[in-house]
Motif scaffolding. Structure first.
Motif, mmCIF file in Angstrom:
data_model
loop_
_atom_site.group_PDB
_atom_site.id
_atom_site.type_symbol
_atom_site.label_atom_id
_atom_site.label_comp_id
_atom_site.label_asym_id
_atom_site.label_seq_id
_atom_site.Cartn_x
_atom_site.Cartn_y
_atom_site.Cartn_z
ATOM 1 N N UNK A 1 47.371 43.795 29.319
ATOM 2 C CA UNK A 1 48.254 44.445 28.355
ATOM 3 C C UNK A 1 49.028 45.582 29.021
ATOM 4 N N UNK A 2 48.345 46.380 29.826
ATOM 5 C CA UNK A 2 49.027 47.478 30.515
ATOM 6 C C UNK A 2 50.132 46.949 31.422
ATOM 7 N N UNK A 3 49.850 45.886 32.141
ATOM 8 C CA UNK A 3 50.829 45.290 33.058
ATOM 9 C C UNK A 3 52.043 44.763 32.292
ATOM 10 N N UNK A 4 51.788 44.009 31.215
ATOM 11 C CA UNK A 4 52.892 43.430 30.447
ATOM 12 C C UNK A 4 53.670 44.502 29.692
ATOM 13 N N UNK A 5 52.978 45.504 29.173
ATOM 14 C CA UNK A 5 53.662 46.549 28.416
ATOM 15 C C UNK A 5 54.587 47.365 29.314
ATOM 16 N N UNK B 1 50.507 37.138 39.212
ATOM 17 C CA UNK B 1 50.097 37.421 40.597
ATOM 18 C C UNK B 1 49.328 38.729 40.753
ATOM 19 N N UNK B 2 49.422 39.627 39.758
ATOM 20 C CA UNK B 2 48.678 40.893 39.860
ATOM 21 C C UNK B 2 47.185 40.701 39.664
ATOM 22 N N UNK B 3 46.775 39.531 39.123
ATOM 23 C CA UNK B 3 45.375 39.179 38.901
ATOM 24 C C UNK B 3 44.637 40.255 38.103
ATOM 25 N N UNK B 4 45.023 40.495 36.843
ATOM 26 C CA UNK B 4 44.286 41.464 36.024
ATOM 27 C C UNK B 4 42.862 41.001 35.788
ATOM 28 N N UNK B 5 41.947 41.971 35.660
ATOM 29 C CA UNK B 5 40.526 41.651 35.516
ATOM 30 C C UNK B 5 40.067 41.571 34.071
ATOM 31 N N UNK B 6 40.846 42.104 33.153
ATOM 32 C CA UNK B 6 40.470 42.056 31.747
ATOM 33 C C UNK B 6 41.732 42.171 30.900
ATOM 34 N N UNK C 1 38.602 35.236 30.595
ATOM 35 C CA UNK C 1 38.344 34.468 31.815
ATOM 36 C C UNK C 1 38.863 33.040 31.682
ATOM 37 N N UNK C 2 38.694 32.432 30.503
ATOM 38 C CA UNK C 2 39.230 31.080 30.294
ATOM 39 C C UNK C 2 40.757 31.087 30.367
ATOM 40 N N UNK C 3 41.371 32.113 29.779
ATOM 41 C CA UNK C 3 42.827 32.218 29.813
ATOM 42 C C UNK C 3 43.321 32.312 31.257
ATOM 43 N N UNK C 4 42.663 33.133 32.067
ATOM 44 C CA UNK C 4 43.101 33.313 33.451
ATOM 45 C C UNK C 4 42.818 32.084 34.294
ATOM 46 N N UNK C 5 41.753 31.343 33.992
ATOM 47 C CA UNK C 5 41.481 30.130 34.760
ATOM 48 C C UNK C 5 42.570 29.096 34.552
ATOM 49 N N UNK C 6 43.226 29.118 33.391
ATOM 50 C CA UNK C 6 44.272 28.141 33.110
ATOM 51 C C UNK C 6 45.654 28.638 33.513
ATOM 52 N N UNK C 7 45.902 29.950 33.350
ATOM 53 C CA UNK C 7 47.258 30.462 33.578
ATOM 54 C C UNK C 7 47.303 31.571 34.637
ATOM 55 N N UNK C 8 46.258 31.728 35.401
ATOM 56 C CA UNK C 8 46.205 32.830 36.354
ATOM 57 C C UNK C 8 47.309 32.822 37.379
ATOM 58 N N UNK C 9 47.857 31.618 37.734
ATOM 59 C CA UNK C 9 48.917 31.560 38.723
ATOM 60 C C UNK C 9 50.208 32.206 38.234
#
Length: 652
Positions: free
Chosen positions: A226-230, A216-221, A205-213
């Motif tokens: 990892x699935x998205x990037x892989x 754009x797929x807004x992963x929840x965990x 959650x801290x990682x996404x608060x800083x780099x979430x922009x």
């Protein structure tokens, strides 16, 4: 108003008052396939492929599969994968041309040396760009074009790894690149902590608060990230594998050079290794054939290949043609990305019918095999029986499907007082008249007592011991008669259990050996891929059934398409011979004689016109006094049921 009630929406799970999900239409649709000879598993798959009969607006698996294949064709024809390489070459040639135009009017030796340096550039685009990285451009226009080339590569390379990064880096601000470096470092550190078992959702959650922009797929965990990037990293590898060797070498060089200049080479290497280790199942190096003409940028090409990979896995799951296939294998997120929300709803409707057939007790899975339950077999038998009755001539035969008929016989026109255990229908008029005569009332209501009840008298029917002998040999399948034989067995089972519950019915299948067939295995039964028609063994089993019911009227019906070609030895082994040996015929006819002594008439239904079979059944009829029928396969059920009803009516 005090003491009143307030009603609202129920929030504690499924509505307890909602009517049960109606699976009857789906089960009847499956029944058509099963009664035609399909297994329950294949019948269910056929139903899911066609779609639900009572929901024409919902697509089946076949239609969803067609949509997936159409989308794959569109993507394959959407463009070429070497668009970034082509554009990089064009910008490089443009920059070099602008520099030469600036140098040409200059007569100095320096200008000639610069021209010689440009002439000596390697033909490989990546190597040429690397050598020009420290070149001092004389032309301002050329310098601007070369910077445009480097911005293009930086944005395309990062966009190929992180969807949407291209737009984020449109502004060549050094602080933006520094933020990308921090994000990559933090991401790799988070993956390392997860590998050690130290990662928490709060870290993500801290990682996404800083780099979430940047995502754009807004992963929840972390797993979704990892699935998205892989998937995207694997698509990048497939893009390189799809190029020619020369193109692959040039583009790989451009990627490596761009990441090195951006200070991301080491972090990208760490990320690539972590993603590959976590998702080795992805097709990392499988080439994809593209047939389009329009050149695509690297980010767009990777997006297309990523979607093609999703569609390929989706196509495999929707085909459901592999062992252990289930609709749970279909990735809901992938089908939403490929075909939209409506396809997810269609898939959920198919999943629900599969779940409800099991939940409501029509299907069960045992040791990985899908089977019909007795409840489903009863309904299929009723369906088969309805079809038989619908084909009968009601005016001539008097047989029809009557849902309110009593089980004990036809009404005699009289009634009698009810006794405990009676199964005859209640005579409502006589019951109410008795209560009125007794005069006990509760205001305007009439009170009934047990003594008031009367039942309609019916003709007495003797119970029957019914034996249906069904040929399961290989020839039944070859002649296309096995499906109708199975339908007939189901129809007779349903008829006896519903209209003649006092009868004892036994269905016996025979091929090289004979065996008793239970009602719940009839629907899923298949023919035996063996040689042998062991009517001798079948008559032995039928005789034991009749002997267990000595006071019942014996009824023996035989469905076959061939003469006996096997018999049972004293040690229990079966012997097959063709043409039939004299011993096979003698032993079989000896069992026929035993049936005759039991007063059991054997009626034979021939499904073939072989001369040997005709001679044999004629001998059976001569010895036993039974009848021989030669119906067409589609009328077999009608003949068997009609003959059984005729036999039962003659023995009231």
């Amino acid at each position: 108003m005090s003491g009143g009630y307030r009603y609202g929406e129920y929030h504690d799970g499924p509505d307890p008052l909602a009517p049960p999900y109606d699976v009857r239409a789906a089960l009847d649709e499956m029944g058509d396939s099963i009664l035609a000879g399909a297994t329950p598993l294949n019948a269910l798959r056929d139903l899911l492929r066609r779609g639900l009969p009572d929901a024409p607006d919902r697509r089946g698996l076949d239609e969803l599969l067609r949509e997936v294949r159409r989308r794959r064709r569109e993507l394959r024809e959407s463009g070429r994968l070497d668009g970034t390489l082509e554009r990089a070459r064009a910008l490089l040639d443009k920059a070099i041309g602008q520099e030469r135009a600036e140098l040409f009017p200059d007569p100095s030796d320096e200008a000639r040396l610069r021209e010689a340096e440009l002439d000596a550039l390697p033909s490989d685009t990546a190597s040429a760009i690397r050598e020009l990285s420290d070149y001092q451009w004389r032309s301002a226009a050329a310098r601007q074009t070369f910077e445009e080339l480097r911005d293009l590569l930086r944005r395309e390379v990062l966009d190929s790894q992180f969807r949407g990064m291209r737009d984020a880096l449109a502004d060549p601000d050094p602080r933006a690149m520094e933020r990308v470096r921090r994000m990559m470092s933090d991401l790799n550190d988070m993956l390392d902590r997860d590998a050690r078992g130290e990662h928490t959702q709060e870290d993500f959650d801290r990682f996404m608060s800083e780099y979430g922009d940047m995502f754009p797929e807004r992963p929840r965990n972390l797993d979704e990230l990892v699935d998205m990037l892989a998937r995207r990293a694997a698509a990048t590898q497939r893009m390189l594998a799809s190029l020619t060797p020369q193109q692959r070498e040039e583009l790989a060089g451009l990627i490596a050079q761009t990441l090195e200049q951006a200070g991301l080479a080491e972090e990208m290497r760490r990320l690539g290794e972590a993603l590959h280790a976590r998702r080795p199942d992805l097709a990392w190096d499988t080439p994809e054939r593209m047939s389009g003409e329009n050149p695509m940028g690297m980010g767009d090409a990777v997006t297309v290949l990523e979607e093609l990979s999703d569609l390929s896995r989706l196509e495999t799951a929707l085909r459901q043609d592999y062992p252990g296939a289930s609709l749970d294998d279909v990735d809901e997120a992938a089908i939403r990305r490929a075909l939209g929300r409506s396809a997810v709803d269609d898939l959920e409707a198919l999943r629900r019918i599969e779940r409800e057939l099991e939940r409501q007790g029509y299907l069960r899975r045992q040791r990985g095999k899908l089977e019909l339950t007795p409840k489903a077999v009863r309904r299929l038998g009723e369906t088969a029986l309805r079809r038989v009755f619908s084909s009968l001539d009601a005016g001539r035969r008097g047989d029809h499907d009557q849902h309110d008929a009593g089980a004990a016989g036809e009404p005699t026109g009289t009634s009698r007082p009810w006794r405990f255990g009676d199964e005859q229908p209640i005579d409502v008029v006589r019951t109410v008249v008795n209560a009125v005569r007794r005069g006990e009332r509760d205001g305007a209501r009439i009170r009934l007592s047990v003594d008031d009840f009367e039942v309609t008298e019916t003709e007495r029917r003797t119970a029957a011991a019914v034996c249906l002998l069904v040929d399961l040999s290989y020839s039944m399948a070859l002649r296309g008669t096995w499906a109708v034989a199975k339908q007939t067995a189901l129809a007779l089972q349903a008829l006896v259990s519903t209209k003649f519950p006092q009868d004892a019915v036994q269905i016996i299948g025979f091929s090289n050996y004979a065996r008793v067939l239970q009602p719940d295995e009839l629907a899923g039964l298949d023919w035996d891929m063996v040689q042998g028609t062991n009517l001798h063994h079948a008559l032995l089993i039928a005789g034991r059934h009749l002997d267990r019911h000595p006071d019942f009227e014996p009824v023996v019906l035989v469905i076959t398409d061939g003469e006996p070609t096997a018999h049972l030895l004293r040690n229990g082994r079966a012997v097959f011979e063709w043409p039939p040996s004299p011993e096979t015929l003698e032993l079989t006819l000896a069992e026929v004689d035993k049936m005759t002594r039991r007063r059991a008439t054997i009626n034979v239904f021939m499904l073939a016109a072989d001369e040997r079979l005709k001679e044999f059944v004629d001998e059976v009829a001569r010895r036993n006094g039974g009848r021989v029928f030669s119906p067409s396969p589609e009328r077999l059920g009608e003949y068997v049921v009609s003959d059984f009803l005729r036999t039962r009516r003659s023995r009231r």
